[in-house]
Design a protein around this motif. Structure first.
Motif, PDB file in Angstrom:
ATOM      1  N   SER A  16      44.461  46.282  42.368  1.00 46.11           N
ATOM      2  CA  SER A  16      43.787  45.137  41.758  1.00 46.11           C
ATOM      3  C   SER A  16      44.273  43.830  42.375  1.00 46.11           C
ATOM      4  O   SER A  16      43.487  42.912  42.627  1.00 46.11           O
ATOM      5  CB  SER A  16      44.021  45.120  40.247  1.00 46.11           C
ATOM      6  OG  SER A  16      43.413  46.229  39.623  1.00 46.11           O
ATOM      7  N   ALA A  17      45.585  43.763  42.631  1.00 46.43           N
ATOM      8  CA  ALA A  17      46.144  42.559  43.250  1.00 46.43           C
ATOM      9  C   ALA A  17      45.648  42.400  44.676  1.00 46.43           C
ATOM     10  O   ALA A  17      45.398  41.284  45.140  1.00 46.43           O
ATOM     11  CB  ALA A  17      47.671  42.628  43.231  1.00 46.43           C
ATOM     12  N   VAL A  18      45.485  43.523  45.380  1.00 48.98           N
ATOM     13  CA  VAL A  18      44.950  43.459  46.739  1.00 48.98           C
ATOM     14  C   VAL A  18      43.498  42.999  46.713  1.00 48.98           C
ATOM     15  O   VAL A  18      43.050  42.255  47.584  1.00 48.98           O
ATOM     16  CB  VAL A  18      45.079  44.831  47.446  1.00 48.98           C
ATOM     17  CG1 VAL A  18      44.398  44.795  48.807  1.00 48.98           C
ATOM     18  CG2 VAL A  18      46.539  45.192  47.618  1.00 48.98           C
ATOM     19  N   VAL A  19      42.740  43.431  45.699  1.00 50.24           N
ATOM     20  CA  VAL A  19      41.356  42.963  45.543  1.00 50.24           C
ATOM     21  C   VAL A  19      41.341  41.449  45.368  1.00 50.24           C
ATOM     22  O   VAL A  19      40.555  40.739  46.011  1.00 50.24           O
ATOM     23  CB  VAL A  19      40.682  43.652  44.334  1.00 50.24           C
ATOM     24  CG1 VAL A  19      39.368  42.957  43.991  1.00 50.24           C
ATOM     25  CG2 VAL A  19      40.431  45.117  44.643  1.00 50.24           C
ATOM     26  N   ASP A  20      42.212  40.951  44.486  1.00 52.46           N
ATOM     27  CA  ASP A  20      42.302  39.498  44.297  1.00 52.46           C
ATOM     28  C   ASP A  20      42.672  38.807  45.609  1.00 52.46           C
ATOM     29  O   ASP A  20      42.132  37.749  45.941  1.00 52.46           O
ATOM     30  CB  ASP A  20      43.357  39.168  43.235  1.00 52.46           C
ATOM     31  CG  ASP A  20      42.901  39.528  41.830  1.00 52.46           C
ATOM     32  OD1 ASP A  20      41.680  39.578  41.605  1.00 52.46           O
ATOM     33  OD2 ASP A  20      43.763  39.748  40.967  1.00 52.46           O
ATOM     34  N   TYR A  21      43.582  39.417  46.322  1.00 57.62           N
ATOM     35  CA  TYR A  21      44.025  38.868  47.608  1.00 57.62           C
ATOM     36  C   TYR A  21      42.856  38.817  48.595  1.00 57.62           C
ATOM     37  O   TYR A  21      42.670  37.837  49.320  1.00 57.62           O
ATOM     38  CB  TYR A  21      45.159  39.737  48.146  1.00 57.62           C
ATOM     39  CG  TYR A  21      45.876  39.207  49.356  1.00 57.62           C
ATOM     40  CD1 TYR A  21      46.677  38.078  49.277  1.00 57.62           C
ATOM     41  CD2 TYR A  21      45.781  39.862  50.582  1.00 57.62           C
ATOM     42  CE1 TYR A  21      47.366  37.605  50.388  1.00 57.62           C
ATOM     43  CE2 TYR A  21      46.466  39.401  51.689  1.00 57.62           C
ATOM     44  CZ  TYR A  21      47.255  38.275  51.592  1.00 57.62           C
ATOM     45  OH  TYR A  21      47.927  37.814  52.690  1.00 57.62           O
ATOM     46  N   GLY A  22      42.047  39.902  48.604  1.00 60.47           N
ATOM     47  CA  GLY A  22      40.875  39.943  49.478  1.00 60.47           C
ATOM     48  C   GLY A  22      39.851  38.898  49.100  1.00 60.47           C
ATOM     49  O   GLY A  22      39.279  38.219  49.964  1.00 60.47           O
ATOM     50  N   PHE A  23      39.603  38.757  47.796  1.00 58.89           N
ATOM     51  CA  PHE A  23      38.650  37.752  47.345  1.00 58.89           C
ATOM     52  C   PHE A  23      39.128  36.344  47.699  1.00 58.89           C
ATOM     53  O   PHE A  23      38.333  35.463  48.034  1.00 58.89           O
ATOM     54  CB  PHE A  23      38.416  37.861  45.840  1.00 58.89           C
ATOM     55  CG  PHE A  23      37.219  38.687  45.472  1.00 58.89           C
ATOM     56  CD1 PHE A  23      35.939  38.255  45.779  1.00 58.89           C
ATOM     57  CD2 PHE A  23      37.357  39.904  44.822  1.00 58.89           C
ATOM     58  CE1 PHE A  23      34.819  39.011  45.438  1.00 58.89           C
ATOM     59  CE2 PHE A  23      36.256  40.670  44.477  1.00 58.89           C
ATOM     60  CZ  PHE A  23      34.989  40.220  44.794  1.00 58.89           C
ATOM     61  N   GLU A  24      40.432  36.122  47.611  1.00 62.49           N
ATOM     62  CA  GLU A  24      40.962  34.807  47.977  1.00 62.49           C
ATOM     63  C   GLU A  24      40.726  34.517  49.452  1.00 62.49           C
ATOM     64  O   GLU A  24      40.401  33.389  49.833  1.00 62.49           O
ATOM     65  CB  GLU A  24      42.460  34.731  47.655  1.00 62.49           C
ATOM     66  CG  GLU A  24      42.763  34.517  46.182  1.00 62.49           C
ATOM     67  CD  GLU A  24      42.217  33.204  45.652  1.00 62.49           C
ATOM     68  OE1 GLU A  24      42.247  32.198  46.395  1.00 62.49           O
ATOM     69  OE2 GLU A  24      41.738  33.190  44.508  1.00 62.49           O
TER      70      GLU A  24
END
Length: 225
Positions: free
Chosen positions: A51-59
């Motif tokens: 989930s944190a990697v998803v947020d990182y990708g979206f950023e």
């Protein structure tokens, strides 16, 4: 670089190399040079890490959107936004698959911001008299089609012609935008209502009460639909 960022960077690199957009926490720890307790302390478990990697990708995705300066032509900005979305997916396929994976629970805040940025462009299109449907409806049509095209291009590219993205983009835009040529009366009416609705949201008239403004907005939304 903080421990959290080092873990995220390692997970992102491993995801980019993974054909199934998945990684093991052990591999991430080895790549980041940290022990498992450090990973679990930062992210709780593997799902929390992803989930944190998803947020990182979206950023990372949003960085391209935030950097884009609005031009004088909102329609051109809409077209450019579609193209940069697809370009990001092609350049970051593993990230992108995970960003839109049904296995990731919840909607990242960055995804909400991406939708809002698209809606801002469509509000400008509506205010310029270029939109034939309400901005929120247009945003749903554009985002769903844009995401669908990006996903098929990174998962089944051999089945699609290179220009499929441009073709779908132009078809969606034709469905929501007033064409440059002379437009039949019903579409002009819808565009005018959408434009008035956008202007009403931007600058509510002081001469109308809150209830009157809401009622007028409802009528304009119906007309634009």
């Amino acid at each position: 670089m903080s421990t959290r960022t080092r873990i995220l960077e390692a997970a992102a690199e491993l995801l980019a190399e993974s054909p199934i957009a998945d990684v093991s926490t052990r591999a991430v720890c080895e790549a980041a040079g940290v022990g498992a307790p450090a990973l679990y302390r930062q992210f709780g478990d593997k799902e929390g890490l992803l989930s944190a990697v998803v947020d990182y990708g979206f950023e990372r995705y949003l960085a391209t959107k935030r950097a884009a300066k609005p031009s004088a032509d909102p329609v051109e900005d809409l077209r450019s936004g579609w193209n940069t979305h697809v370009a990001f997916a092609l350049q970051n396929p593993s990230f992108y698959r995970l960003m839109y994976s049904p296995t990731v629970s919840g909607t990242p805040a960055a995804a909400v911001e991406a939708h809002r940025l698209l809606l801002d462009v469509l509000e400008r299109c509506a205010a310029a008299g270029k939109l034939t449907v309400p901005p929120e409806v247009a945003a749903q049509m554009v985002m769903s089609a844009n995401t669908g095209v990006a996903l098929v291009l990174i998962t089944r590219s051999e089945l699609y012609a290179p220009d499929v993205s441009n073709r779908v983009r132009d078809a969606i835009h034709a469905a929501i935008l007033v064409p440059d040529a002379e437009t039949p009366a019903p579409k002009v009416t819808g565009a005018a209502a959408a434009a008035l609705g956008a202007q009403l949201r931007q600058s509510p008239p002081a001469t109308l009460t809150t209830n009157e403004t809401a009622l007028l907005q409802e009528w304009l939304t119906r007309l634009s639909s």
